[in-house]
Write a protein that holds these residues in place. Sequence first.
Motif, PDB file in Angstrom:
ATOM      1  N   PHE B   3       0.690  -1.233  -0.104  1.00  0.00           N
ATOM      2  CA  PHE B   3      -0.059   0.046   0.104  1.00  0.00           C
ATOM      3  C   PHE B   3       0.928   1.261  -0.198  1.00  0.00           C
ATOM      4  O   PHE B   3       0.639   2.222  -0.617  1.00  0.00           O
ATOM      5  N   LYS B   4       1.848   1.373   0.760  1.00  0.00           N
ATOM      6  CA  LYS B   4       2.745   2.325   0.828  1.00  0.00           C
ATOM      7  C   LYS B   4       3.500   2.730  -0.220  1.00  0.00           C
ATOM      8  O   LYS B   4       3.864   3.985  -0.416  1.00  0.00           O
ATOM      9  N   THR B   5       3.950   1.829  -1.157  1.00  0.00           N
ATOM     10  CA  THR B   5       4.458   2.108  -2.379  1.00  0.00           C
ATOM     11  C   THR B   5       3.720   2.861  -3.529  1.00  0.00           C
ATOM     12  O   THR B   5       3.903   3.552  -4.186  1.00  0.00           O
ATOM     13  N   ILE B   6       2.476   2.110  -3.572  1.00  0.00           N
ATOM     14  CA  ILE B   6       1.333   2.714  -4.310  1.00  0.00           C
ATOM     15  C   ILE B   6       0.995   4.023  -4.318  1.00  0.00           C
ATOM     16  O   ILE B   6       0.901   4.865  -5.030  1.00  0.00           O
ATOM     17  N   PHE B   7       0.901   4.175  -2.867  1.00  0.00           N
ATOM     18  CA  PHE B   7       0.307   5.555  -2.569  1.00  0.00           C
ATOM     19  C   PHE B   7       1.332   6.473  -2.059  1.00  0.00           C
ATOM     20  O   PHE B   7       1.052   7.379  -1.031  1.00  0.00           O
ATOM     21  N   SER B   8       2.624   6.279  -2.331  1.00  0.00           N
ATOM     22  CA  SER B   8       3.546   7.211  -1.993  1.00  0.00           C
ATOM     23  C   SER B   8       3.589   8.434  -2.683  1.00  0.00           C
ATOM     24  O   SER B   8       2.978   8.742  -3.658  1.00  0.00           O
ATOM     25  N   TRP B   9       4.475   9.421  -2.051  1.00  0.00           N
ATOM     26  CA  TRP B   9       4.382  10.907  -2.582  1.00  0.00           C
ATOM     27  C   TRP B   9       4.854  10.877  -4.084  1.00  0.00           C
ATOM     28  O   TRP B   9       4.494  11.431  -4.972  1.00  0.00           O
ATOM     29  N   GLU B  10       5.833   9.981  -4.335  1.00  0.00           N
ATOM     30  CA  GLU B  10       6.594   9.747  -5.453  1.00  0.00           C
ATOM     31  C   GLU B  10       5.779   9.433  -6.578  1.00  0.00           C
ATOM     32  O   GLU B  10       5.708   9.832  -7.839  1.00  0.00           O
ATOM     33  N   ALA B  11       4.939   8.306  -6.148  1.00  0.00           N
ATOM     34  CA  ALA B  11       3.932   7.956  -7.056  1.00  0.00           C
ATOM     35  C   ALA B  11       2.778   8.928  -7.492  1.00  0.00           C
ATOM     36  O   ALA B  11       2.285   8.888  -8.388  1.00  0.00           O
ATOM     37  N   MET B  12       2.382   9.628  -6.414  1.00  0.00           N
ATOM     38  CA  MET B  12       1.073  10.329  -6.252  1.00  0.00           C
ATOM     39  C   MET B  12       1.427  11.639  -6.903  1.00  0.00           C
ATOM     40  O   MET B  12       0.450  12.495  -7.807  1.00  0.00           O
ATOM     41  N   ILE B  13       2.721  12.417  -7.045  1.00  0.00           N
ATOM     42  CA  ILE B  13       2.606  13.700  -7.460  1.00  0.00           C
ATOM     43  C   ILE B  13       2.582  13.771  -9.114  1.00  0.00           C
ATOM     44  O   ILE B  13       1.758  14.586  -9.459  1.00  0.00           O
ATOM     45  N   PRO B  14       2.826  12.771 -10.057  1.00  0.00           N
ATOM     46  CA  PRO B  14       2.326  13.167 -11.225  1.00  0.00           C
ATOM     47  C   PRO B  14       1.090  12.817 -11.753  1.00  0.00           C
ATOM     48  O   PRO B  14       0.430  13.734 -12.305  1.00  0.00           O
ATOM     49  N   ILE B  15       0.344  12.139 -10.763  1.00  0.00           N
ATOM     50  CA  ILE B  15      -1.219  12.120 -10.816  1.00  0.00           C
ATOM     51  C   ILE B  15      -1.853  13.319 -10.433  1.00  0.00           C
ATOM     52  O   ILE B  15      -2.628  13.788 -11.244  1.00  0.00           O
ATOM     53  N   ILE B  16      -1.405  13.965  -9.455  1.00  0.00           N
ATOM     54  CA  ILE B  16      -1.643  15.192  -8.830  1.00  0.00           C
ATOM     55  C   ILE B  16      -1.549  16.200 -10.040  1.00  0.00           C
ATOM     56  O   ILE B  16      -2.581  17.052 -10.069  1.00  0.00           O
ATOM     57  N   LEU B  17      -0.292  16.206 -10.457  1.00  0.00           N
ATOM     58  CA  LEU B  17      -0.155  17.260 -11.464  1.00  0.00           C
ATOM     59  C   LEU B  17      -1.129  17.126 -12.653  1.00  0.00           C
ATOM     60  O   LEU B  17      -1.465  18.056 -13.234  1.00  0.00           O
ATOM     61  N   LEU B  18      -1.230  16.064 -13.267  1.00  0.00           N
ATOM     62  CA  LEU B  18      -1.862  15.479 -14.382  1.00  0.00           C
ATOM     63  C   LEU B  18      -3.347  16.079 -14.007  1.00  0.00           C
ATOM     64  O   LEU B  18      -4.063  16.694 -15.031  1.00  0.00           O
ATOM     65  N   VAL B  19      -3.911  15.609 -12.952  1.00  0.00           N
ATOM     66  CA  VAL B  19      -5.344  15.934 -12.466  1.00  0.00           C
ATOM     67  C   VAL B  19      -5.393  17.544 -12.532  1.00  0.00           C
ATOM     68  O   VAL B  19      -6.586  18.066 -13.013  1.00  0.00           O
ATOM     69  N   SER B  20      -4.462  18.181 -11.952  1.00  0.00           N
ATOM     70  CA  SER B  20      -4.339  19.661 -11.676  1.00  0.00           C
ATOM     71  C   SER B  20      -4.671  20.427 -13.191  1.00  0.00           C
ATOM     72  O   SER B  20      -5.201  21.520 -13.337  1.00  0.00           O
ATOM     73  N   LEU B  21      -3.827  19.864 -14.089  1.00  0.00           N
ATOM     74  CA  LEU B  21      -3.620  20.256 -15.325  1.00  0.00           C
ATOM     75  C   LEU B  21      -4.729  20.223 -16.086  1.00  0.00           C
ATOM     76  O   LEU B  21      -5.595  21.271 -16.589  1.00  0.00           O
ATOM     77  N   ILE B  22      -5.697  19.086 -15.808  1.00  0.00           N
ATOM     78  CA  ILE B  22      -7.097  18.899 -16.528  1.00  0.00           C
ATOM     79  C   ILE B  22      -8.089  19.910 -15.579  1.00  0.00           C
ATOM     80  O   ILE B  22      -8.971  20.498 -16.584  1.00  0.00           O
ATOM     81  N   ALA B  23      -7.813  19.906 -14.316  1.00  0.00           N
ATOM     82  CA  ALA B  23      -8.906  20.869 -13.711  1.00  0.00           C
ATOM     83  C   ALA B  23      -8.675  22.281 -14.173  1.00  0.00           C
ATOM     84  O   ALA B  23      -9.543  23.095 -14.074  1.00  0.00           O
ATOM     85  N   ALA B  24      -7.481  22.749 -14.147  1.00  0.00           N
ATOM     86  CA  ALA B  24      -7.023  24.065 -14.881  1.00  0.00           C
ATOM     87  C   ALA B  24      -7.810  24.419 -16.245  1.00  0.00           C
ATOM     88  O   ALA B  24      -8.226  25.221 -16.221  1.00  0.00           O
ATOM     89  N   MET B  25      -7.752  23.302 -17.004  1.00  0.00           N
ATOM     90  CA  MET B  25      -8.208  23.454 -18.136  1.00  0.00           C
ATOM     91  C   MET B  25      -9.884  23.584 -18.438  1.00  0.00           C
ATOM     92  O   MET B  25     -10.401  24.460 -18.966  1.00  0.00           O
ATOM     93  N   LEU B  26     -10.534  22.784 -17.401  1.00  0.00           N
ATOM     94  CA  LEU B  26     -11.729  22.752 -17.364  1.00  0.00           C
ATOM     95  C   LEU B  26     -12.364  24.235 -16.722  1.00  0.00           C
ATOM     96  O   LEU B  26     -13.263  24.825 -17.254  1.00  0.00           O
ATOM     97  N   CYS B  27     -11.369  24.679 -15.756  1.00  0.00           N
ATOM     98  CA  CYS B  27     -11.891  26.158 -15.055  1.00  0.00           C
ATOM     99  C   CYS B  27     -11.624  27.134 -16.405  1.00  0.00           C
ATOM    100  O   CYS B  27     -12.267  27.994 -16.543  1.00  0.00           O
ATOM    101  N   THR B  28     -10.705  27.032 -17.019  1.00  0.00           N
ATOM    102  CA  THR B  28     -10.327  28.022 -18.412  1.00  0.00           C
ATOM    103  C   THR B  28     -11.467  28.124 -19.208  1.00  0.00           C
ATOM    104  O   THR B  28     -11.980  28.923 -19.711  1.00  0.00           O
ATOM    105  N   LEU B  29     -12.081  26.822 -19.433  1.00  0.00           N
ATOM    106  CA  LEU B  29     -13.067  26.734 -20.620  1.00  0.00           C
ATOM    107  C   LEU B  29     -14.323  26.928 -20.041  1.00  0.00           C
ATOM    108  O   LEU B  29     -15.182  27.427 -20.925  1.00  0.00           O
ATOM    109  N   LEU B  30     -14.436  26.619 -18.802  1.00  0.00           N
ATOM    110  CA  LEU B  30     -15.862  26.860 -18.216  1.00  0.00           C
ATOM    111  C   LEU B  30     -16.264  27.999 -17.570  1.00  0.00           C
ATOM    112  O   LEU B  30     -17.405  28.261 -17.500  1.00  0.00           O
TER     113      LEU B  30
END
Lengths: 103, 175
Positions: B3-30
């Motif tokens: 569990f710790k490897t899957i949800f470690s910070w190193e594994a989560m940072i790319p997902i957080i970045l890409l999700v925030s990229l898409i969220a920023a895009m949706l905010c920009t367009l909506l």
Amino acid sequence: MSLGIELTFFAVILLLAGGIYTLLVSKNLVRTLIAIEVMMKGVTLMLVLAGYFTHQLVKIQAVIISMIVVEVVVITVAAGIVISIYRNNGSLSSKSTETDEEG
Amino acid sequence: MDFKTIFSWEAMIPIILLVSLIAAMLCTLLFKNLVKSAISLSALSAVLSIIMFLMGQTLAAVFELSVCAGLVTVLFISTVSMTRDRDEEEIAAITKARRKKYYALPVVLLVITILLFIVWPTVNNNFLIAGDTDTTKSVGDILWYDREIDIVGQIIIILAGAFGVVLLFKERETK
């Protein structure tokens, strides 16, 4: 540290799709410019991805910097055109640029 | 994998970045307000520059952050401020029609994501062929010495941009 190729590629396609959708739907000229800018972000992310996975970090940075320069110029000129359309027609709608004359 | 490897910070940072990229895009367009849209666009550029930095493209990240998150936002906000705001009644009439148009955007993006998840395993990854890594040259060498005719084109484009700025601020001078 690396971002997964699948996830980043998804993000690229979503950025392009969102930009194209807004271009098709929106009639506001400023929003159209914003949509073009969002699509350009998608292209930039694709270039970043390509440079990272082909180990061409130096060459791709030169391409990205050139692209950013062109991007800013495109937006500046387009913003100037939008303002001149607004001054002539009093509206930011793309419908205001349509004419009844043929040709 | 625990569990710790899957949800470690190193594994989560790319997902957080890409999700925030898409969220920023949706905010920009909506976002209805164009100034808020422009600010969301600068947030999108900031997240993109973090991604560039993490992928080792530091110089391009600095350009993205300073030019796209800074200059382009200023351009958009000045364009919005130079154009007239609508009346409240006009805004209310447009908002209803606008909501209908943009309801489809998240649905379209969701459908594309599902389609990509289905299609991706069949896509051939061989197009990513690593070339020779040239570590002897810097970005400056490639920008100024390796290019020939395209640098003339870029100079012309920058001049066109300068004339665009003149056009953008013309009315302020005449007033």
